[in-house]
Design a protein around this motif. Structure first.
Motif, PDB file in Angstrom:
ATOM      1  N   ARG A  81      38.448  43.203  36.406  1.00 49.11           N
ATOM      2  CA  ARG A  81      37.291  42.357  36.744  1.00 49.11           C
ATOM      3  C   ARG A  81      37.546  41.844  38.153  1.00 49.11           C
ATOM      4  O   ARG A  81      38.563  41.190  38.392  1.00 49.11           O
ATOM      5  N   ILE A  82      36.638  42.169  39.064  1.00 46.71           N
ATOM      6  CA  ILE A  82      36.809  41.798  40.464  1.00 46.71           C
ATOM      7  C   ILE A  82      35.660  40.879  40.855  1.00 46.71           C
ATOM      8  O   ILE A  82      34.492  41.261  40.771  1.00 46.71           O
ATOM      9  N   VAL A  83      35.992  39.667  41.283  1.00 48.02           N
ATOM     10  CA  VAL A  83      35.007  38.677  41.694  1.00 48.02           C
ATOM     11  C   VAL A  83      34.958  38.714  43.217  1.00 48.02           C
ATOM     12  O   VAL A  83      35.967  38.443  43.887  1.00 48.02           O
ATOM     13  N   TYR A  84      33.782  39.077  43.754  1.00 46.63           N
ATOM     14  CA  TYR A  84      33.639  39.279  45.189  1.00 46.63           C
ATOM     15  C   TYR A  84      32.225  38.949  45.642  1.00 46.63           C
ATOM     16  O   TYR A  84      31.308  38.803  44.838  1.00 46.63           O
ATOM     17  N   SER A  85      32.064  38.864  46.941  1.00 45.13           N
ATOM     18  CA  SER A  85      30.760  38.687  47.563  1.00 45.13           C
ATOM     19  C   SER A  85      30.650  39.758  48.635  1.00 45.13           C
ATOM     20  O   SER A  85      31.498  39.823  49.529  1.00 45.13           O
ATOM     21  N   GLY A  86      29.641  40.609  48.526  1.00 41.44           N
ATOM     22  CA  GLY A  86      29.533  41.735  49.447  1.00 41.44           C
ATOM     23  C   GLY A  86      28.340  41.647  50.378  1.00 41.44           C
ATOM     24  O   GLY A  86      27.582  40.680  50.364  1.00 41.44           O
ATOM     25  N   LEU A 112      32.985  49.386  43.495  1.00 38.63           N
ATOM     26  CA  LEU A 112      32.658  48.077  42.938  1.00 38.63           C
ATOM     27  C   LEU A 112      31.160  48.069  42.701  1.00 38.63           C
ATOM     28  O   LEU A 112      30.377  48.126  43.644  1.00 38.63           O
ATOM     29  N   THR A 113      30.781  48.035  41.462  1.00 38.85           N
ATOM     30  CA  THR A 113      29.375  47.968  41.082  1.00 38.85           C
ATOM     31  C   THR A 113      29.148  46.609  40.455  1.00 38.85           C
ATOM     32  O   THR A 113      29.725  46.306  39.400  1.00 38.85           O
ATOM     33  N   ALA A 114      28.351  45.795  41.136  1.00 36.46           N
ATOM     34  CA  ALA A 114      28.133  44.428  40.660  1.00 36.46           C
ATOM     35  C   ALA A 114      27.442  44.436  39.309  1.00 36.46           C
ATOM     36  O   ALA A 114      26.433  45.091  39.120  1.00 36.46           O
ATOM     37  N   GLY A 115      28.018  43.721  38.387  1.00 31.09           N
ATOM     38  CA  GLY A 115      27.431  43.550  37.066  1.00 31.09           C
ATOM     39  C   GLY A 115      26.903  42.147  36.965  1.00 31.09           C
ATOM     40  O   GLY A 115      25.920  41.789  37.604  1.00 31.09           O
ATOM     41  N   GLU A 116      27.631  41.324  36.238  1.00 28.80           N
ATOM     42  CA  GLU A 116      27.221  39.929  36.087  1.00 28.80           C
ATOM     43  C   GLU A 116      27.405  39.178  37.398  1.00 28.80           C
ATOM     44  O   GLU A 116      27.977  39.680  38.355  1.00 28.80           O
ATOM     45  N   SER A 117      26.903  37.968  37.434  1.00 32.16           N
ATOM     46  CA  SER A 117      26.980  37.148  38.628  1.00 32.16           C
ATOM     47  C   SER A 117      27.564  35.794  38.262  1.00 32.16           C
ATOM     48  O   SER A 117      27.372  35.297  37.171  1.00 32.16           O
ATOM     49  N   ASP A 118      28.289  35.212  39.191  1.00 36.22           N
ATOM     50  CA  ASP A 118      28.876  33.886  39.023  1.00 36.22           C
ATOM     51  C   ASP A 118      28.444  33.076  40.245  1.00 36.22           C
ATOM     52  O   ASP A 118      29.201  32.936  41.200  1.00 36.22           O
ATOM     53  N   GLY A 119      27.192  32.622  40.260  1.00 35.07           N
ATOM     54  CA  GLY A 119      26.649  31.929  41.426  1.00 35.07           C
ATOM     55  C   GLY A 119      26.462  32.910  42.564  1.00 35.07           C
ATOM     56  O   GLY A 119      25.785  33.919  42.420  1.00 35.07           O
ATOM     57  N   ASP A 120      27.098  32.645  43.701  1.00 36.41           N
ATOM     58  CA  ASP A 120      27.012  33.532  44.865  1.00 36.41           C
ATOM     59  C   ASP A 120      27.969  34.706  44.767  1.00 36.41           C
ATOM     60  O   ASP A 120      28.004  35.557  45.658  1.00 36.41           O
ATOM     61  N   TRP A 121      28.728  34.775  43.715  1.00 36.06           N
ATOM     62  CA  TRP A 121      29.747  35.806  43.557  1.00 36.06           C
ATOM     63  C   TRP A 121      29.301  36.862  42.548  1.00 36.06           C
ATOM     64  O   TRP A 121      28.729  36.536  41.514  1.00 36.06           O
ATOM     65  N   SER A 122      29.603  38.113  42.849  1.00 34.94           N
ATOM     66  CA  SER A 122      29.348  39.220  41.932  1.00 34.94           C
ATOM     67  C   SER A 122      30.623  39.529  41.182  1.00 34.94           C
ATOM     68  O   SER A 122      31.726  39.313  41.691  1.00 34.94           O
ATOM     69  N   VAL A 123      30.477  40.062  39.966  1.00 32.28           N
ATOM     70  CA  VAL A 123      31.622  40.460  39.167  1.00 32.28           C
ATOM     71  C   VAL A 123      31.492  41.952  38.870  1.00 32.28           C
ATOM     72  O   VAL A 123      30.548  42.376  38.202  1.00 32.28           O
ATOM     73  N   ALA A 124      32.419  42.731  39.401  1.00 29.24           N
ATOM     74  CA  ALA A 124      32.454  44.173  39.129  1.00 29.24           C
ATOM     75  C   ALA A 124      33.494  44.424  38.047  1.00 29.24           C
ATOM     76  O   ALA A 124      34.561  43.803  38.049  1.00 29.24           O
ATOM     77  N   ARG A 170      37.552  36.941  45.766  1.00 30.01           N
ATOM     78  CA  ARG A 170      38.004  35.668  45.195  1.00 30.01           C
ATOM     79  C   ARG A 170      39.106  35.868  44.147  1.00 30.01           C
ATOM     80  O   ARG A 170      40.103  35.173  44.147  1.00 30.01           O
ATOM     81  N   ARG A 171      38.909  36.855  43.224  1.00 26.06           N
ATOM     82  CA  ARG A 171      39.853  36.983  42.110  1.00 26.06           C
ATOM     83  C   ARG A 171      39.821  38.403  41.548  1.00 26.06           C
ATOM     84  O   ARG A 171      38.791  39.059  41.565  1.00 26.06           O
ATOM     85  N   ILE A 172      40.948  38.864  41.033  1.00 27.19           N
ATOM     86  CA  ILE A 172      41.041  40.138  40.313  1.00 27.19           C
ATOM     87  C   ILE A 172      41.808  39.892  39.025  1.00 27.19           C
ATOM     88  O   ILE A 172      42.884  39.281  39.035  1.00 27.19           O
ATOM     89  N   GLU A 173      41.243  40.362  37.925  1.00 33.99           N
ATOM     90  CA  GLU A 173      41.865  40.224  36.605  1.00 33.99           C
ATOM     91  C   GLU A 173      42.022  41.599  35.973  1.00 33.99           C
ATOM     92  O   GLU A 173      41.165  42.469  36.156  1.00 33.99           O
ATOM     93  N   ALA A 174      43.102  41.795  35.233  1.00 34.92           N
ATOM     94  CA  ALA A 174      43.314  42.998  34.419  1.00 34.92           C
ATOM     95  C   ALA A 174      42.964  42.607  32.984  1.00 34.92           C
ATOM     96  O   ALA A 174      43.475  41.608  32.474  1.00 34.92           O
ATOM     97  N   CYS A 175      42.090  43.398  32.342  1.00 37.96           N
ATOM     98  CA  CYS A 175      41.602  43.045  31.007  1.00 37.96           C
ATOM     99  C   CYS A 175      41.845  44.171  30.011  1.00 37.96           C
ATOM    100  O   CYS A 175      41.753  45.345  30.334  1.00 37.96           O
ATOM    101  N   ALA A 176      42.118  43.770  28.776  1.00 33.02           N
ATOM    102  CA  ALA A 176      42.336  44.744  27.691  1.00 33.02           C
ATOM    103  C   ALA A 176      41.026  45.001  26.962  1.00 33.02           C
ATOM    104  O   ALA A 176      40.074  44.296  27.110  1.00 33.02           O
TER     105      ALA A 176
END
Length: 176
Positions: A81-86, A112-124, A170-176
């Motif tokens: 999960r990558i939280v970014y602004s492009g 990075l394909t934006a899925g959900e959004s966290d305000g001004d930030w996209s989550v891929a 902003r952030r990168i997470e590894a998810c199971a």
């Protein structure tokens, strides 16, 4: 960070720019390593890494940034999960392990394909099992990415378009 497998349905933070020590772990790799003229720059802006510069497709056409990750930290991960602004340009996540072809380390890449959004930030969300394998930007036949063997993580812009770019991470997470 624990080096045991990530529990199913959970995420482990790999990169978080609220940590004041995170920025110093990153390095830029411009296409000058192969004679190109693209330039990338990073700076810390609030709780994010700002990645800006100019792509020049004459002789190269990419710039990237990456950092090492502790051995085993991605064990059990299936996605990132990558939280970014492009800026509308195409950026790709890049991962490396010790997997090699022709004596060189393979790069595993996914856009990075934006899925959900966290305000001004996209989550891929990047599916680690679907990453493309490449060597010097050319696709190669290689084994699938093995998260437990990851040793670096990064981003690259190599979209074939000359001109300026700007994004924030902003952030990168590894998810199971």
């Amino acid at each position: 960070m624990s080096l045991v497998d990530i529990d199913p349905g959970t995420c482990r933070t790999l990169v978080d720019f609220t940590d004041p020590d995170e920025f110093a772990l990153w390095e830029i790799i411009n296409d000058g390593v192969m004679g190109g003229l693209s330039k990338g720059h990073i700076e810390q802006v609030d709780d994010a890494l700002s990645f800006t510069g100019t792509i020049n497709t004459d002789g190269g056409g990419f710039t990237s940034l990456r950092r090492a990750v502790p051995e085993g930290v991605m064990a059990g991960a299936r996605t990132l999960r990558i939280v970014y602004s492009g800026d509308g340009r195409t950026y790709e996540a890049t991962l490396r392990s010790d997997a090699r072809t022709r004596g060189r380390r393979i790069a595993y890449r996914a856009p990075l394909t934006a899925g959900e959004s966290d305000g001004d930030w996209s989550v891929a969300v990047v599916d680690l099992g679907e990453m493309e394998t490449s060597l010097f930007g050319q696709q190669v036949d290689a084994p699938a990415f093995a998260p437990e063997n990851a040793h670096s993580i990064g981003l690259i812009i190599a979209d074939g378009i000359d001109g300026p770019f700007a994004m924030k991470l902003r952030r990168i997470e590894a998810c199971a």
